[in-house]
Design a protein around this motif. Structure first.
Motif: not given
Length: 144
Positions: A82-83, A64-66, A91-92, A47-49
């Motif tokens: 995993r991000l 932005p990544m989560e 994206v990816g 949940g860290t962004v």
């Protein structure tokens, strides 16, 4: 999507290699023209962004990544993070793995990314560029 993989061995213990590779703001010191801000309070967990901003002057984009998987290494078990990239430009996903090997560790950084507006024919160039940029960043983050 464009996939690439970076594999390294390091004399660093698995816990220290993990700490360095998952220190998101430290990545900004290794990737040119990039700043990183973490949007959620620490410590890092599912949940860290965070947002990597790549820019030259006023021209740039946010990436932005989560964190969707967070398994730090523990005695006898490797670590995996995993991000998921959630941007309008990129994206990816990226996955970091750290495994203890003797007194050091082995590291794997695998990424599958796709610039939304770039034709698929640019895939090999994107993969090679990603391998060079992120390989350099991993090397510097793991440097003693």
């Amino acid at each position: 999507m464009t996939a690439f993989r970076i594999d390294r061995t390091t004399p660093l213990a698995a816990g220290e290699a993990w700490r360095r590779l998952t220190d998101w703001p430290a990545h900004a010191d290794q990737v040119p023209l990039t700043t990183i801000s973490v949007s959620t309070p620490g410590p890092t967990r599912v949940g860290t962004v965070f947002v990597a901003r790549s820019a030259l002057g006023a021209v740039g984009f946010d990436d932005p990544m989560e964190v969707v998987l967070w398994e730090p290494p523990v005695a006898g078990a490797p670590g995996r993070c995993r991000l998921e990239k959630r941007g309008t430009v990129m994206v990816g996903w990226a996955e970091i793995r750290v495994r203890a090997e003797g007194t050091g560790s082995s590291v794997s950084w695998e990424e599958d990314l796709s610039p939304r507006r770039l034709p698929r024919s640019f895939g090999p160039l994107t993969a090679r560029t990603g391998q060079l940029v992120f390989g350099r960043a991993v090397d510097r983050l793991l440097r003693d």
